[in-house]
Design a protein around this motif. Structure first.
Motif, mmCIF file in Angstrom:
data_model
loop_
_atom_site.group_PDB
_atom_site.id
_atom_site.type_symbol
_atom_site.label_atom_id
_atom_site.label_comp_id
_atom_site.label_asym_id
_atom_site.label_seq_id
_atom_site.Cartn_x
_atom_site.Cartn_y
_atom_site.Cartn_z
ATOM 1 N N PHE A 113 -0.358 55.870 55.871
ATOM 2 C CA PHE A 113 -1.669 56.290 55.485
ATOM 3 C C PHE A 113 -2.245 55.123 54.726
ATOM 4 O O PHE A 113 -1.973 54.809 53.652
ATOM 5 N N ILE A 114 -3.608 54.717 55.352
ATOM 6 C CA ILE A 114 -4.229 53.996 54.736
ATOM 7 C C ILE A 114 -5.688 54.499 54.324
ATOM 8 O O ILE A 114 -6.370 55.040 55.184
ATOM 9 N N THR A 115 -6.321 54.408 52.981
ATOM 10 C CA THR A 115 -7.383 54.952 52.700
ATOM 11 C C THR A 115 -8.410 53.977 51.992
ATOM 12 O O THR A 115 -8.054 53.036 51.479
ATOM 13 N N ASP A 116 -9.514 54.180 52.529
ATOM 14 C CA ASP A 116 -10.704 53.724 51.789
ATOM 15 C C ASP A 116 -10.912 54.217 50.619
ATOM 16 O O ASP A 116 -10.247 55.214 50.199
ATOM 17 N N LEU A 117 -11.482 53.327 49.534
ATOM 18 C CA LEU A 117 -11.487 54.062 48.209
ATOM 19 C C LEU A 117 -13.112 54.697 47.866
ATOM 20 O O LEU A 117 -12.994 55.788 47.827
ATOM 21 N N ASP A 118 -14.161 53.864 47.988
ATOM 22 C CA ASP A 118 -15.314 54.485 47.615
ATOM 23 C C ASP A 118 -15.965 55.622 48.465
ATOM 24 O O ASP A 118 -15.925 55.199 49.517
ATOM 25 N N HIS A 119 -16.355 56.707 47.949
ATOM 26 C CA HIS A 119 -16.846 57.816 48.693
ATOM 27 C C HIS A 119 -15.854 58.343 50.036
ATOM 28 O O HIS A 119 -16.148 59.102 50.798
ATOM 29 N N THR A 120 -14.553 57.883 49.559
ATOM 30 C CA THR A 120 -13.536 58.439 50.517
ATOM 31 C C THR A 120 -12.639 58.889 49.409
ATOM 32 O O THR A 120 -12.205 60.561 49.782
ATOM 33 N N PHE A 121 -11.775 58.166 48.980
ATOM 34 C CA PHE A 121 -10.623 58.653 47.948
ATOM 35 C C PHE A 121 -11.276 58.744 46.579
ATOM 36 O O PHE A 121 -10.710 59.916 45.848
ATOM 37 N N LEU A 122 -11.939 57.968 46.260
ATOM 38 C CA LEU A 122 -12.611 58.095 44.911
ATOM 39 C C LEU A 122 -13.730 59.217 44.843
ATOM 40 O O LEU A 122 -14.315 59.299 45.847
#
Length: 274
Positions: free
Chosen positions: A5-14
């Motif tokens: 599982f790989i996630t973007d940070l800004d406006h996705t995970f954060l």
């Protein structure tokens, strides 16, 4: 089979206030023993490490839009660098338009980074720097120049002036650079990011795949913006959060009904458990 599982940070995970909820932290960490977890972000190593404090990451991190790939034990796997001479040429062209960039560069192999900022900066740059007060990698430069290993140069300003700068730079450098012109997520302006021609999250995901040696069909990636589409094309599953760009949603295998402020990534993972 263990999944990745790989996630973007800004406006996705954060969340929009740059926080991560306890619900998301607990859910994410509950997957760490049985699955491989990582991030893909435009952020620097230093900033990503700050945001991810207390979260388990056991895959290489894709940083600075794919310009830097770092293993979970803090070893550099790959870099895509703008050479000093080229970066200085970019700075000289920008100066003709009274535009001066931030320069994000690597100081050494120990992941010490430099965030160089110009003394001649506009209001947007002033406001952005307020977010970084206290960071020990900030360096003001009266006459800003590039370093030996530059990850990216970032201009901030009005859309029209940055379009003009982008067009002029393209006349000089053509496809030797990657040009990202986009709205700034937290301010009413635009930014122009200049990267090595091969620096992007898709390149980063391929490097992660080489490192992990796990088939792409076992990958799930999360994102919201156009720079995530390359990862969506590679991974077996791709999840767009509810606040994602419409073109990202078109590419996704699943569109969440939840936004980043509603713990979209964690709620998707919880559904897998159920």
């Amino acid at each position: 089979m263990s999944k990745v599982f790989i996630t973007d940070l800004d406006h996705t995970f954060l969340r929009s206030d740059l926080s991560i909820s306890d619900f998301t932290k607990e859910t994410w960490n509950s997957f760490a023993d049985t699955h491989t977890l990582g991030v893909a972000t435009a952020r620097t190593y230093k900033k990503a490490e700050q945001f991810l404090k207390g979260l388990h990451i056991n895959a290489p991190m894709i940083l600075l839009d794919g310009s830097l790939i770092v293993s979970e034990d803090k070893k550099i796997i790959d870099t895509k660098i703008i050479e000093q001479d080229m970066a200085d040429q970019i700075i000289d062209i920008g100066a003709q338009h009274s535009l001066y960039p931030f320069v994000l560069a690597l100081k050494d192999i120990n992941l010490n980074e430099a965030f160089l900022y110009p003394k001649q900066r506009n209001d947007y740059q002033h406001r952005l720097l307020e977010r970084y007060i206290g960071d020990d990698n900030l360096e003001e430069k009266a006459n800003i120049r590039a370093m030996k290993d530059n990850f990216k140069l970032v201009y901030m300003g009005d859309e029209s002036e940055l379009i003009n700068l982008k067009n002029e730079l393209y006349k000089v450098f053509g496809d030797e650079l990657k040009y990202i012109l986009a709205p700034e997520a937290y301010m009413d302006c635009y930014f122009l990011t200049l990267l090595h021609k091969d620096a992007d999250k898709a390149h980063g995901l391929k490097k992660v795949n080489e490192y992990l040696n796990i088939d792409f069909k076992y990958y799930t990636v999360f994102g919201d913006n156009l720079n995530d589409i390359g990862m969506f094309e590679l991974a077996g599953s791709s999840v767009a959060v509810a606040n994602a760009h419409k073109d990202v949603k078109k590419m996704a295998t699943f569109v969440s009904k939840h936004t980043n402020d509603e713990d979209a990534v964690a709620k998707y993972l919880r559904e897998l458990i159920l």
